[in-house]
Design a protein around this motif. Structure first.
Motif, PDB file in Angstrom:
ATOM      1  N   ASN A  64     -20.861 -20.600 -15.023  1.00  0.00           N
ATOM      2  CA  ASN A  64     -19.999 -19.787 -13.970  1.00  0.00           C
ATOM      3  C   ASN A  64     -19.162 -20.384 -13.298  1.00  0.00           C
ATOM      4  O   ASN A  64     -18.533 -19.889 -12.332  1.00  0.00           O
ATOM      5  N   TYR A  65     -18.719 -21.650 -13.687  1.00  0.00           N
ATOM      6  CA  TYR A  65     -17.884 -22.442 -12.978  1.00  0.00           C
ATOM      7  C   TYR A  65     -16.324 -22.143 -13.657  1.00  0.00           C
ATOM      8  O   TYR A  65     -16.251 -22.244 -14.846  1.00  0.00           O
ATOM      9  N   GLY A  66     -15.402 -21.639 -12.879  1.00  0.00           N
ATOM     10  CA  GLY A  66     -14.009 -21.247 -13.419  1.00  0.00           C
ATOM     11  C   GLY A  66     -12.884 -22.424 -12.730  1.00  0.00           C
ATOM     12  O   GLY A  66     -12.883 -22.728 -11.875  1.00  0.00           O
ATOM     13  N   ASP A  67     -11.967 -22.668 -13.886  1.00  0.00           N
ATOM     14  CA  ASP A  67     -10.835 -23.422 -13.296  1.00  0.00           C
ATOM     15  C   ASP A  67      -9.685 -22.717 -13.847  1.00  0.00           C
ATOM     16  O   ASP A  67      -9.335 -22.937 -15.052  1.00  0.00           O
ATOM     17  N   MET A  68      -9.033 -22.340 -12.935  1.00  0.00           N
ATOM     18  CA  MET A  68      -7.810 -21.402 -13.358  1.00  0.00           C
ATOM     19  C   MET A  68      -6.688 -22.191 -13.938  1.00  0.00           C
ATOM     20  O   MET A  68      -5.887 -21.893 -14.660  1.00  0.00           O
ATOM     21  N   SER A  69      -6.666 -23.495 -13.665  1.00  0.00           N
ATOM     22  CA  SER A  69      -5.595 -24.495 -14.248  1.00  0.00           C
ATOM     23  C   SER A  69      -5.845 -24.408 -15.952  1.00  0.00           C
ATOM     24  O   SER A  69      -5.245 -24.765 -16.640  1.00  0.00           O
ATOM     25  N   ILE A  70      -7.162 -24.088 -16.427  1.00  0.00           N
ATOM     26  CA  ILE A  70      -7.382 -24.097 -18.002  1.00  0.00           C
ATOM     27  C   ILE A  70      -7.838 -22.779 -18.423  1.00  0.00           C
ATOM     28  O   ILE A  70      -8.583 -22.451 -19.348  1.00  0.00           O
ATOM     29  N   ASN A  71      -7.353 -21.633 -17.782  1.00  0.00           N
ATOM     30  CA  ASN A  71      -7.766 -20.338 -18.306  1.00  0.00           C
ATOM     31  C   ASN A  71      -6.970 -19.970 -19.609  1.00  0.00           C
ATOM     32  O   ASN A  71      -6.059 -20.287 -19.795  1.00  0.00           O
ATOM     33  N   LYS A  72      -7.795 -19.222 -20.366  1.00  0.00           N
ATOM     34  CA  LYS A  72      -7.342 -18.630 -21.606  1.00  0.00           C
ATOM     35  C   LYS A  72      -6.917 -19.846 -22.801  1.00  0.00           C
ATOM     36  O   LYS A  72      -5.792 -19.574 -23.353  1.00  0.00           O
ATOM     37  N   LEU A  73      -7.786 -20.900 -22.522  1.00  0.00           N
ATOM     38  CA  LEU A  73      -7.498 -21.845 -23.655  1.00  0.00           C
ATOM     39  C   LEU A  73      -7.959 -21.390 -25.065  1.00  0.00           C
ATOM     40  O   LEU A  73      -9.093 -20.802 -25.000  1.00  0.00           O
ATOM     41  N   THR A  74      -7.254 -21.726 -26.188  1.00  0.00           N
ATOM     42  CA  THR A  74      -7.936 -21.389 -27.297  1.00  0.00           C
ATOM     43  C   THR A  74      -8.930 -22.341 -27.749  1.00  0.00           C
ATOM     44  O   THR A  74      -8.994 -23.572 -27.155  1.00  0.00           O
ATOM     45  N   PRO A  75      -9.855 -21.949 -28.772  1.00  0.00           N
ATOM     46  CA  PRO A  75     -10.848 -22.801 -29.005  1.00  0.00           C
ATOM     47  C   PRO A  75     -10.333 -24.201 -29.492  1.00  0.00           C
ATOM     48  O   PRO A  75      -9.418 -24.408 -30.127  1.00  0.00           O
ATOM     49  N   SER A  76     -11.043 -25.280 -28.953  1.00  0.00           N
ATOM     50  CA  SER A  76     -10.818 -26.574 -29.258  1.00  0.00           C
ATOM     51  C   SER A  76     -11.938 -27.622 -29.329  1.00  0.00           C
ATOM     52  O   SER A  76     -13.223 -26.994 -29.011  1.00  0.00           O
ATOM     53  N   ALA A  77     -11.535 -28.797 -29.409  1.00  0.00           N
ATOM     54  CA  ALA A  77     -12.769 -29.632 -29.328  1.00  0.00           C
ATOM     55  C   ALA A  77     -13.564 -29.769 -27.965  1.00  0.00           C
ATOM     56  O   ALA A  77     -14.871 -30.041 -27.922  1.00  0.00           O
ATOM     57  N   ALA A  78     -12.539 -29.411 -27.013  1.00  0.00           N
ATOM     58  CA  ALA A  78     -13.134 -29.415 -25.564  1.00  0.00           C
ATOM     59  C   ALA A  78     -14.022 -28.295 -25.285  1.00  0.00           C
ATOM     60  O   ALA A  78     -15.064 -28.247 -24.377  1.00  0.00           O
ATOM     61  N   HIS A  79     -13.442 -27.318 -25.767  1.00  0.00           N
ATOM     62  CA  HIS A  79     -14.177 -25.897 -25.447  1.00  0.00           C
ATOM     63  C   HIS A  79     -13.921 -25.195 -26.865  1.00  0.00           C
ATOM     64  O   HIS A  79     -13.066 -24.734 -27.388  1.00  0.00           O
ATOM     65  N   TRP A  80     -15.070 -25.295 -27.567  1.00  0.00           N
ATOM     66  CA  TRP A  80     -15.434 -24.784 -28.861  1.00  0.00           C
ATOM     67  C   TRP A  80     -15.085 -23.410 -28.963  1.00  0.00           C
ATOM     68  O   TRP A  80     -14.384 -22.942 -29.798  1.00  0.00           O
ATOM     69  N   PHE A  81     -15.306 -22.503 -28.219  1.00  0.00           N
ATOM     70  CA  PHE A  81     -15.224 -21.040 -28.137  1.00  0.00           C
ATOM     71  C   PHE A  81     -13.884 -20.576 -27.211  1.00  0.00           C
ATOM     72  O   PHE A  81     -13.424 -19.496 -26.952  1.00  0.00           O
ATOM     73  N   GLY A  82     -13.164 -21.742 -26.646  1.00  0.00           N
ATOM     74  CA  GLY A  82     -12.037 -21.353 -25.725  1.00  0.00           C
ATOM     75  C   GLY A  82     -12.836 -21.266 -24.251  1.00  0.00           C
ATOM     76  O   GLY A  82     -13.736 -21.093 -24.178  1.00  0.00           O
ATOM     77  N   THR A  83     -11.680 -20.683 -23.439  1.00  0.00           N
ATOM     78  CA  THR A  83     -12.040 -20.259 -21.973  1.00  0.00           C
ATOM     79  C   THR A  83     -11.715 -19.075 -21.804  1.00  0.00           C
ATOM     80  O   THR A  83     -10.730 -18.202 -22.303  1.00  0.00           O
ATOM     81  N   ASP A  84     -12.116 -18.450 -20.807  1.00  0.00           N
ATOM     82  CA  ASP A  84     -11.738 -16.770 -20.564  1.00  0.00           C
ATOM     83  C   ASP A  84     -10.748 -16.930 -19.261  1.00  0.00           C
ATOM     84  O   ASP A  84     -10.122 -17.912 -19.011  1.00  0.00           O
ATOM     85  N   GLU A  85     -10.498 -15.848 -18.862  1.00  0.00           N
ATOM     86  CA  GLU A  85      -9.555 -15.343 -17.798  1.00  0.00           C
ATOM     87  C   GLU A  85      -9.605 -15.992 -16.481  1.00  0.00           C
ATOM     88  O   GLU A  85      -8.729 -16.419 -15.913  1.00  0.00           O
ATOM     89  N   GLY A  87     -11.149 -19.245 -16.621  1.00  0.00           N
ATOM     90  CA  GLY A  87     -11.190 -20.821 -16.722  1.00  0.00           C
ATOM     91  C   GLY A  87     -12.742 -21.118 -17.137  1.00  0.00           C
ATOM     92  O   GLY A  87     -12.866 -22.272 -17.107  1.00  0.00           O
ATOM     93  N   ARG A  88     -13.650 -20.177 -17.416  1.00  0.00           N
ATOM     94  CA  ARG A  88     -15.065 -20.483 -17.668  1.00  0.00           C
ATOM     95  C   ARG A  88     -15.202 -20.605 -19.008  1.00  0.00           C
ATOM     96  O   ARG A  88     -14.589 -19.986 -19.977  1.00  0.00           O
ATOM     97  N   ASP A  89     -16.153 -21.600 -19.484  1.00  0.00           N
ATOM     98  CA  ASP A  89     -16.138 -21.959 -20.945  1.00  0.00           C
ATOM     99  C   ASP A  89     -16.984 -21.045 -21.532  1.00  0.00           C
ATOM    100  O   ASP A  89     -18.277 -20.573 -21.092  1.00  0.00           O
ATOM    101  N   ILE A  90     -16.337 -20.408 -22.620  1.00  0.00           N
ATOM    102  CA  ILE A  90     -17.148 -19.305 -23.457  1.00  0.00           C
ATOM    103  C   ILE A  90     -18.178 -19.550 -23.938  1.00  0.00           C
ATOM    104  O   ILE A  90     -19.335 -19.018 -24.026  1.00  0.00           O
ATOM    105  N   PHE A  91     -18.426 -20.748 -24.678  1.00  0.00           N
ATOM    106  CA  PHE A  91     -19.438 -21.180 -25.268  1.00  0.00           C
ATOM    107  C   PHE A  91     -20.666 -21.395 -24.533  1.00  0.00           C
ATOM    108  O   PHE A  91     -21.921 -20.948 -24.966  1.00  0.00           O
ATOM    109  N   SER A  92     -20.690 -21.878 -23.251  1.00  0.00           N
ATOM    110  CA  SER A  92     -21.718 -22.012 -22.439  1.00  0.00           C
ATOM    111  C   SER A  92     -22.039 -20.722 -21.993  1.00  0.00           C
ATOM    112  O   SER A  92     -23.223 -20.469 -21.832  1.00  0.00           O
ATOM    113  N   ARG A  93     -21.043 -19.718 -21.821  1.00  0.00           N
ATOM    114  CA  ARG A  93     -21.544 -18.503 -21.267  1.00  0.00           C
ATOM    115  C   ARG A  93     -21.984 -17.509 -22.257  1.00  0.00           C
ATOM    116  O   ARG A  93     -22.969 -16.845 -21.993  1.00  0.00           O
ATOM    117  N   VAL A  94     -21.547 -17.987 -23.509  1.00  0.00           N
ATOM    118  CA  VAL A  94     -22.592 -17.157 -24.628  1.00  0.00           C
ATOM    119  C   VAL A  94     -23.770 -17.361 -25.018  1.00  0.00           C
ATOM    120  O   VAL A  94     -24.809 -16.824 -24.895  1.00  0.00           O
TER     121      VAL A  94
END
Length: 300
Positions: A64-85, A87-94
């Motif tokens: 539930n923690y969002g960081d607008m500085s990293i919003n809508k990042l594509t999937p990467s090693a840091a965020h496997w499923f990317g981030t949403d609008e 800046g929340r981690d999609i992998f954690s939310r799934v």
């Protein structure tokens, strides 16, 4: 000589091991485990339950923690499923959504199972006007598409996870009522039920002690398949903004919020969509396997 032959025959008979017939449960379990699709479904469901229980220890970020500085990042090693609008981690939310979706699905089915079984048992056992009134009401409910009826209930009850459980459960009641009614009508005139009446058992004791235990098979199968429908209805309500509300992470809500970014960031829809698809498929595979396992003709 004849006496010796008789003695030998008796010894041979005594040494013969009489194989006990396998229990009904063992036969059903063996039939279920031979069904590869059902085994796959069980494995997936087991993994989903593991995520629902221990997922909080596996999530790399607060869902539930969002960081607008990293919003809508594509999937990467840091965020496997990317981030949403936000800046929340999609992998954690799934992962967190697994707990929410399964909880709502199981709770809604449990609610519908109890109420539907009660109404179905009364209608099937009593018959007559009571049966007509109950089943005509169930027919009216079944004539309306599930999602439309669920939306109607949500509009009346309001938004929230508890309201979603009640709405989805109410929608599913007619299915269990019809199954239980039909099963009870087929056995209520059997000899053991009549014997229970003769010795003075009350109607409630006859229904819950003698009849319902013998109609569990179709109820279990329908409940397993019903969880997949409940998960799908939960996602549909969440997609429309009527179901589980923030801060809870729910797959349908994630899809609904991400649909405006379908071309800009399609991964925001792909991963929660896959989670819904895999979960519904797993329960359907297990439900089909249980149906075959409970059917003696399908085992052979």
């Amino acid at each position: 000589m004849a006496a010796e032959q008789i003695a030998n025959q008796n010894n041979e008979i005594a040494n013969v091991k009489i194989e006990k017939p396998e229990s009904e449960f063992k036969q059903m379990w063996y039939a279920l485990t031979r069904n590869k699709a059902a085994v796959v479904g069980m494995a997936i469901i087991g993994f989903l339950i593991f995520l629902a229980v221990f997922g909080k220890f596996l999530m790399p970020y607060d869902p539930n923690y969002g960081d607008m500085s990293i919003n809508k990042l594509t999937p990467s090693a840091a965020h496997w499923f990317g981030t949403d609008e936000q800046g929340r981690d999609i992998f954690s939310r799934v992962i967190d959504g697994t707990r929410v979706s399964l909880s709502v699905g199981v709770a809604a089915v449990s609610f519908a199972l109890v109420i539907g079984t009660l109404f179905g048992a009364i209608a099937g056992y009593k018959g007559g006007k009571i049966d007509t009134i109950i089943m005509r009401f169930m027919d009216i409910m079944m004539s309306i598409p599930d999602i439309l009826l669920a939306i109607t209930f949500m509009a009346a009850l309001g938004r929230g996870i508890d309201k979603a459980v009640i709405a989805i459960g109410l929608v599913s009641i007619p299915e269990y009522a019809r199954i239980v009614r039909g099963s009870i009508m087929s056995i209520k005139d059997s000899e053991y039920v009549q014997a229970a009446k003769v010795i003075g058992n009350k109607d409630g004791a006859i229904i819950f002690r003698h009849i319902l235990p013998n109609v569990l098979s179709p109820i279990i199968v329908r409940a397993t398949l019903g969880i997949s429908s409940a998960v799908l209805n939960t996602a549909a309500l969440g997609f429309l903004g009527l179901g589980v509300q923030p801060p809870y992470a729910e797959w349908g809500d994630m899809l609904g919020r991400a649909r405006v970014f379908i071309f800009e960031a399609p991964y925001m829809l792909i991963f929660p969509g896959l989670a819904i698809t895999i979960t519904v498929l797993a329960f359907n595979l297990l439900g089909d396997g249980l149906r075959d396992a409970f059917d003696p003709k399908a085992r052979h």
